[in-house]
Design a protein around this motif. Sequence first.
Motif, PDB file in Angstrom:
ATOM      1  N   GLY A  32      68.214   2.030  14.620  1.00 18.15           N
ATOM      2  CA  GLY A  32      67.419   1.032  15.332  1.00 18.15           C
ATOM      3  C   GLY A  32      66.975   1.524  16.698  1.00 18.15           C
ATOM      4  O   GLY A  32      65.814   1.338  17.090  1.00 18.15           O
ATOM      5  N   LEU A  33      67.880   2.164  17.424  1.00 16.81           N
ATOM      6  CA  LEU A  33      67.534   2.701  18.739  1.00 16.81           C
ATOM      7  C   LEU A  33      66.469   3.788  18.637  1.00 16.81           C
ATOM      8  O   LEU A  33      65.548   3.855  19.457  1.00 16.81           O
ATOM      9  CB  LEU A  33      68.793   3.256  19.420  1.00 16.81           C
ATOM     10  CG  LEU A  33      69.707   2.242  20.088  1.00 16.81           C
ATOM     11  CD1 LEU A  33      71.039   2.889  20.454  1.00 16.81           C
ATOM     12  CD2 LEU A  33      69.053   1.645  21.326  1.00 16.81           C
ATOM     13  N   MET A  34      66.611   4.652  17.622  1.00 16.31           N
ATOM     14  CA  MET A  34      65.608   5.702  17.424  1.00 16.31           C
ATOM     15  C   MET A  34      64.217   5.097  17.236  1.00 16.31           C
ATOM     16  O   MET A  34      63.237   5.558  17.827  1.00 16.31           O
ATOM     17  CB  MET A  34      65.957   6.531  16.183  1.00 16.31           C
ATOM     18  CG  MET A  34      67.125   7.459  16.337  1.00 16.31           C
ATOM     19  SD  MET A  34      67.466   8.250  14.737  1.00 16.31           S
ATOM     20  CE  MET A  34      68.847   9.290  15.174  1.00 16.31           C
ATOM     21  N   VAL A  35      64.139   4.066  16.410  1.00 14.73           N
ATOM     22  CA  VAL A  35      62.860   3.427  16.118  1.00 14.73           C
ATOM     23  C   VAL A  35      62.284   2.771  17.370  1.00 14.73           C
ATOM     24  O   VAL A  35      61.098   2.946  17.698  1.00 14.73           O
ATOM     25  CB  VAL A  35      63.024   2.383  14.990  1.00 14.73           C
ATOM     26  CG1 VAL A  35      61.743   1.558  14.840  1.00 14.73           C
ATOM     27  CG2 VAL A  35      63.374   3.067  13.677  1.00 14.73           C
ATOM     28  N   ILE A  36      63.113   2.036  18.088  1.00 15.94           N
ATOM     29  CA  ILE A  36      62.648   1.323  19.292  1.00 15.94           C
ATOM     30  C   ILE A  36      62.173   2.304  20.357  1.00 15.94           C
ATOM     31  O   ILE A  36      61.090   2.133  20.946  1.00 15.94           O
ATOM     32  CB  ILE A  36      63.771   0.434  19.858  1.00 15.94           C
ATOM     33  CG1 ILE A  36      64.081  -0.706  18.878  1.00 15.94           C
ATOM     34  CG2 ILE A  36      63.381  -0.143  21.221  1.00 15.94           C
ATOM     35  CD1 ILE A  36      65.388  -1.421  19.177  1.00 15.94           C
TER      36      ILE A  36
ATOM     37  N   ILE B 199      66.241  -7.052  11.905  1.00 12.91           N
ATOM     38  CA  ILE B 199      65.215  -7.468  12.879  1.00 12.91           C
ATOM     39  C   ILE B 199      64.256  -6.312  13.168  1.00 12.91           C
ATOM     40  O   ILE B 199      63.034  -6.490  13.168  1.00 12.91           O
ATOM     41  CB  ILE B 199      65.881  -7.960  14.180  1.00 12.91           C
ATOM     42  CG1 ILE B 199      66.591  -9.299  13.953  1.00 12.91           C
ATOM     43  CG2 ILE B 199      64.835  -8.111  15.295  1.00 12.91           C
ATOM     44  CD1 ILE B 199      67.431  -9.756  15.136  1.00 12.91           C
ATOM     45  N   VAL B 200      64.811  -5.137  13.405  1.00  8.02           N
ATOM     46  CA  VAL B 200      63.972  -3.961  13.687  1.00  8.02           C
ATOM     47  C   VAL B 200      63.106  -3.625  12.481  1.00  8.02           C
ATOM     48  O   VAL B 200      61.900  -3.355  12.614  1.00  8.02           O
ATOM     49  CB  VAL B 200      64.849  -2.746  14.070  1.00  8.02           C
ATOM     50  CG1 VAL B 200      64.005  -1.471  14.169  1.00  8.02           C
ATOM     51  CG2 VAL B 200      65.563  -2.996  15.392  1.00  8.02           C
ATOM     52  N   LEU B 201      63.699  -3.633  11.305  1.00  2.00           N
ATOM     53  CA  LEU B 201      62.960  -3.298  10.088  1.00  2.00           C
ATOM     54  C   LEU B 201      61.784  -4.246   9.877  1.00  2.00           C
ATOM     55  O   LEU B 201      60.652  -3.804   9.604  1.00  2.00           O
ATOM     56  CB  LEU B 201      63.905  -3.355   8.883  1.00  2.00           C
ATOM     57  CG  LEU B 201      63.283  -3.045   7.508  1.00  2.00           C
ATOM     58  CD1 LEU B 201      62.770  -1.611   7.471  1.00  2.00           C
ATOM     59  CD2 LEU B 201      64.295  -3.291   6.401  1.00  2.00           C
ATOM     60  N   VAL B 202      62.026  -5.534  10.019  1.00  2.00           N
ATOM     61  CA  VAL B 202      60.990  -6.530   9.762  1.00  2.00           C
ATOM     62  C   VAL B 202      59.904  -6.498  10.829  1.00  2.00           C
ATOM     63  O   VAL B 202      58.700  -6.447  10.525  1.00  2.00           O
ATOM     64  CB  VAL B 202      61.608  -7.946   9.678  1.00  2.00           C
ATOM     65  CG1 VAL B 202      60.517  -8.999   9.610  1.00  2.00           C
ATOM     66  CG2 VAL B 202      62.524  -8.053   8.463  1.00  2.00           C
TER      67      VAL B 202
END
Length: 376
Positions: free
Chosen positions: A49-53, A233-236
């Motif tokens: 999640g952190l990588m994506v954000i 939450i991050v995925l959606v």
Amino acid sequence: MNSIISKIKRLDKVLCIAWILAIISAFFIHPDRTYISYIDFRSLGILWGLMVIIQGLKENSVFERIAIALLSKVKNGFELAVVLVFMCFIGSMLITNDVALITFVPLAIMILSSCKREDLMIPVVVLQTIAANLGSMLTPIGNPQNLYLYGLTGMKLSSFILTMLPYSLISAVLLFACLFTLPGRKEKLSNTKENSITSRFGSRTQIMIYTVLFVVALLTVVRIIPWYVFAIIVLVIVGGMDFKILLRADYILLLTFIGFFIFTGNMGKIDYIRNFFGTVLTGREFAIGVILSQFISNVPATLMLSGFTTNYTSLLVGVNVGGLGTLIASMASLISFKAYTKEFPDRLGKYFGMFTLANIIFLVILVGFRIAISLF
């Protein structure tokens, strides 16, 4: 056959080592349902999640905006170097050492070239690398090994920060002192930095959304929000807003983690190996963490050693300090190395020599500091 060999050569070496060890260990402990219990899904979910954000923030040039605001105030070589180095030191605490270097090292190379201060190039990039590796050790989200150990130990955020704070403070002092040794540090700059940076700024709406997601990530790290809720939450949200960002997480690193989880889990089930490593590690977590990091880097060292000790505090300090030393002690260091040698391939030897010397000096001082603390 040649194409197969070339593809193998392009594979990440640490990933290959992790899965070779995992496969070998499977001959001793045959695969079954317990393999799932080896994997720390919480750490992997938060790390993903952190990588994506952070990738989303980077895509929207957030970090470049901050850099431009800071650089617009500098007047001479010393002030420029301070900003470039401490952007890595402070930035790595929140956006990881890898992202800090990916963002700020190319920026430093561009700016120093435009200001005709190539004489500062090697020392500044070397100090940026050291700064990112040392700044990242203060927080659980500063680097992958911290995030993993923070989740594994269940320690409080305050305890984690207080453990690493003395090393971060002395690192900041050392970095600042090194900046006084730079050549021509009082010379005025010949060009305005912000005009030399051409960057497409992103969507304000996306920046706000990613900022909110980053706050959610922090709440997840400190165990207020369940990790799986955060991941969903991050995925959606990111998947609906900009799907390609989901594909830019470092899945190689995540797969490497899984390989080492399987290996260490299996080794922990073999009594004589568990007893051997437990005996060797007991009371030597710091020293072995530092030494092993020099050869396989500090993230794999953390994953391998954490299964054979409960003295996680010493291991935490050891693998973070162990990010100094060799070029591969922290894989993040390779980011700077590649960025610099891509622009100046004829100066590889000079860069490597200064990098090694500076890292050894910092390593010796921090190891000495650790020994001094243990004596009092």
